[in-house]
Structures are given as C-alpha cells and as structure tokens.
Design a protein around this motif. Structure first.
Motif, PDB file in Angstrom:
ATOM      1  N   GLN A 133      -9.099  -2.178   8.526  1.00  0.00           N
ATOM      2  CA  GLN A 133      -8.522  -2.687   7.274  1.00  0.00           C
ATOM      3  C   GLN A 133      -8.483  -4.219   7.284  1.00  0.00           C
ATOM      4  OE1 GLN A 133      -4.716  -0.878   6.311  1.00  0.00           O
ATOM      5  NE2 GLN A 133      -5.468   1.193   6.729  1.00  0.00           N
ATOM      6  N   ARG A 158      -3.125  -2.302   8.284  1.00  0.00           N
ATOM      7  CA  ARG A 158      -2.415  -1.624   9.375  1.00  0.00           C
ATOM      8  C   ARG A 158      -3.374  -1.228  10.497  1.00  0.00           C
ATOM      9  NH1 ARG A 158       2.012   0.392   5.672  1.00  0.00           N
ATOM     10  NH2 ARG A 158       3.633   1.350   6.925  1.00  0.00           N
ATOM     11  N   VAL A 168       1.171  11.135   4.692  1.00  0.00           N
ATOM     12  CA  VAL A 168       2.427  10.370   4.579  1.00  0.00           C
ATOM     13  C   VAL A 168       3.614  11.219   5.055  1.00  0.00           C
ATOM     14  CG1 VAL A 168       4.027   9.272   2.958  1.00  0.00           C
ATOM     15  CG2 VAL A 168       1.565   8.862   2.753  1.00  0.00           C
ATOM     16  N   GLY A 186       2.552  -4.220   4.367  1.00  0.00           N
ATOM     17  CA  GLY A 186       2.129  -2.953   4.981  1.00  0.00           C
ATOM     18  C   GLY A 186       0.628  -2.752   4.954  1.00  0.00           C
ATOM     19  N   ASP A 234       1.769   9.944   9.423  1.00  0.00           N
ATOM     20  CA  ASP A 234       0.456   9.478   9.898  1.00  0.00           C
ATOM     21  C   ASP A 234      -0.104   8.429   8.947  1.00  0.00           C
ATOM     22  OD1 ASP A 234       0.223  11.083  12.157  1.00  0.00           O
ATOM     23  OD2 ASP A 234      -0.444  12.798  10.970  1.00  0.00           O
ATOM     24  N   VAL A 248      -2.808   7.002   6.372  1.00  0.00           N
ATOM     25  CA  VAL A 248      -3.818   7.476   5.423  1.00  0.00           C
ATOM     26  C   VAL A 248      -5.155   6.854   5.852  1.00  0.00           C
ATOM     27  CG1 VAL A 248      -4.476   7.367   2.973  1.00  0.00           C
ATOM     28  CG2 VAL A 248      -2.087   7.722   3.620  1.00  0.00           C
ATOM     29  N   THR A 265       0.846  -1.206   0.000  1.00  0.00           N
ATOM     30  CA  THR A 265       0.000   0.000   0.000  1.00  0.00           C
ATOM     31  C   THR A 265       0.880   1.255   0.000  1.00  0.00           C
ATOM     32  OG1 THR A 265      -0.303  -0.489   2.357  1.00  0.00           O
ATOM     33  CG2 THR A 265      -2.209  -0.792   0.922  1.00  0.00           C
ATOM     34  N   GLY A 266       2.071   1.177   0.634  1.00  0.00           N
ATOM     35  CA  GLY A 266       2.990   2.322   0.597  1.00  0.00           C
ATOM     36  C   GLY A 266       3.348   2.668  -0.854  1.00  0.00           C
ATOM     37  N   ARG A 310       5.995   7.167  13.431  1.00  0.00           N
ATOM     38  CA  ARG A 310       5.447   6.003  12.707  1.00  0.00           C
ATOM     39  C   ARG A 310       5.472   4.765  13.598  1.00  0.00           C
ATOM     40  NH1 ARG A 310       9.342   6.255   7.782  1.00  0.00           N
ATOM     41  NH2 ARG A 310       8.274   4.476   6.881  1.00  0.00           N
ATOM     42  N   ILE A 350      -7.539   3.779   1.745  1.00  0.00           N
ATOM     43  CA  ILE A 350      -6.755   2.537   1.613  1.00  0.00           C
ATOM     44  C   ILE A 350      -7.638   1.394   1.099  1.00  0.00           C
ATOM     45  CG2 ILE A 350      -5.496   0.771   2.920  1.00  0.00           C
ATOM     46  CD1 ILE A 350      -3.867   3.298   2.677  1.00  0.00           C
ATOM     47  N   LEU A 367       0.371   4.186  -2.684  1.00  0.00           N
ATOM     48  CA  LEU A 367       0.166   5.585  -2.262  1.00  0.00           C
ATOM     49  C   LEU A 367       1.209   6.502  -2.911  1.00  0.00           C
ATOM     50  CD1 LEU A 367      -0.551   4.902   1.526  1.00  0.00           C
ATOM     51  CD2 LEU A 367      -2.205   5.739  -0.154  1.00  0.00           C
ATOM     52  N   ARG A 368       2.469   6.032  -2.967  1.00  0.00           N
ATOM     53  CA  ARG A 368       3.512   6.871  -3.591  1.00  0.00           C
ATOM     54  C   ARG A 368       3.240   7.046  -5.080  1.00  0.00           C
ATOM     55  NH1 ARG A 368       6.375   4.660   0.682  1.00  0.00           N
ATOM     56  NH2 ARG A 368       6.654   2.668  -0.348  1.00  0.00           N
ATOM     57  N   ARG A 411      13.489   9.736   1.776  1.00  0.00           N
ATOM     58  CA  ARG A 411      12.031   9.840   1.951  1.00  0.00           C
ATOM     59  C   ARG A 411      11.697  10.873   3.027  1.00  0.00           C
ATOM     60  NH1 ARG A 411       9.165   3.948   2.137  1.00  0.00           N
ATOM     61  NH2 ARG A 411       8.005   5.039   3.752  1.00  0.00           N
TER      62      ARG A 411
END
Ligand code: AMP
Length: 215
Positions: free
Chosen positions: A95, A91, A54, A88, A58, A60, A32-33, A169, A65, A36-37, A158
């Motif tokens: 979910q 989370r 991000v 990932g 925090d 999302v 999912t990271g 995180r 998601i 999202l990117r 990053r």
C-alpha cells in the motif's frame, strides 16, 4: 498543501487528531476504515467481502484498498483543502509503494508521517470501552467519556472492538505495518500516545508548521 499519514495501532488517537485538524484547520480526512464501513453499510457484495475481514480483525486485501483509495486520491487534484490526512492507510508495504506511485504523477509528495505509538494494554483499555451512537457518530467510552443515560440504549460496539479481536489487530499491526517505520525514515515523527491529547496536538501542529499565519 500538506500531505500527512497517521500511522498507528487501533485506539492510538489517529481519529481524534484527524477530527481536530479537519475542524480547526480545514484538513481533508481520508480514513480507509471509514471508507470500508461505508461500503459495508451499502450492503454490496464488495461490502460483504470486506465484512468477512473486518469482523475478524484481519486486513482487507491490498487490491481492494488500493482501488478504493485511488479514486479518492484522484479527487485531490481539484481540492482546495489546506492539507490531507491519510488515517489508517497505508497499512502494508504494498500500500505504501502504491501511494507513492499515485502521488508522484500529481506532483505531490508526503510532508510527514506521524507514528502514534501505543502499548497493547492501553489499546485494549481504550477500545474495549468504546461505544458509538450510530445516529450521529458520537463516540463515548464507558470509563473516560461515559454516555448520558438517555443515549445508552442506542449505543453499539464495533464488532472488532472485543478483546481477542483487538489483540489480533495489534499483532497484525506489528507484523504488517511496523516495517513502514523504516520505509518512511526521515519523514517519520514518533508520538508518545500516552501523553495528553493537547500535547500530541501541539507536536503535530508544530511539525506541520501550522499557525494562524500560514494555515
Ligand atoms: P480502522 O477504522 O482504521 O480501525 O479500520 C478498521 C478495519 O478496517 C481494520 O481492522 C481492517 O480490517 C480494515 N482496514 C482499514 N484500513 C485498512 C487498510 N489500509 N488496509 C487493510 N485493511 C484496512
């Protein structure tokens, strides 16, 4: 088809093990990271909403998601991959429940949930030295895997890999994601991520019953 979850704090090695299973065993890697990117790189308004979260380290929102992962999971119906790794995701408890309700109608269930266990100090050490070459996605580490001099000028860090964001995180992981360990109960396989990478890989392969005979 094996369906596995890689659950663990940032820097615990989920991505490294995912890349191995993808390359050597034809597993499909769903992060999912990464999704999202990709959305942020598109510059959409959704991407900008995502960036606000991000960049702060925090989570999302579950709505975003789940919508994003829903489309990806539907595409699994037709896949001929030997296995799928959710990296990932999930989370949060919401979910996790959504994943269950997406897999059930497809007649699919989770094979194993691997918990990548890593202390905060090690997470800080690994992530604060992480550097990325955006041209090919290659990941380096200032101390453990130093980049060649000619690559150095291109490297990026990053926005969420700075110490205060890493600690934040980690706190979120403890609060939102740790409760999933109980939720997955018997399906959970803890991995000590201070062990050598090869040793962790062997444990994963043996838990999945992966060998050249049945891959
Ligand atoms: P990762 O690449 O997995 O370290 O994720 C980077 C960032 O993306 C996280 O710190 C969150 O802000 C966001 N993110 C990734 N996966 C999720 C998820 N399943 N739920 C909420 N936020 C996520």
């Amino acid at each position: 088809m094996n369906i596995v979850i890689f659950l663990g704090s940032a820097g615990s090695g989920k991505g490294t093990q995912s890349q191995y299973l993808k390359k050597e065993w034809g597993y499909r890697h769903i992060s999912t990271g990464d999704l999202l990117r990709e959305e942020m790189a598109r510059g959409s308004s959704l991407g900008e909403t995502i960036r606000l979260k991000v960049d702060q380290g925090d989570l999302v929102s579950d709505d975003i998601i789940i919508q994003m992962i829903d489309q990806t999971i539907q595409s699994l119906v037709a896949t001929n991959a030997k296995g799928v790794i959710f990296d990932g995701f999930p989370r949060t408890m919401d979910q996790a429940v959504s994943l269950q309700s997406l897999l059930e109608p497809m007649g699919r269930s989770l094979t194993k949930v691997f918990y990548f266990d890593l202390a905060l100090e090690e997470s800080l050490r690994r992530l604060s030295g992480r550097r990325i070459d955006p041209r090919d996605g290659q990941i380096y580490h200032e101390a453990f895997n130093p980049p060649p001099p000619e690559v150095r000028p291109h490297l990026t860090q990053r926005s969420d890999d700075f110490p205060e964001k890493i600690s934040h995180r980690y706190d979120i992981f403890l609060k939102e994601t740790m409760p999933l360990l109980d939720y997955y109960g018997k399906a959970l396989v803890p991995l000590d991520c201070s062990s050598p990478i090869d040793q962790i890989t062997s444990t994963i392969l043996s838990e999945l019953g992966v060998s050249s005979a049945n891959a």
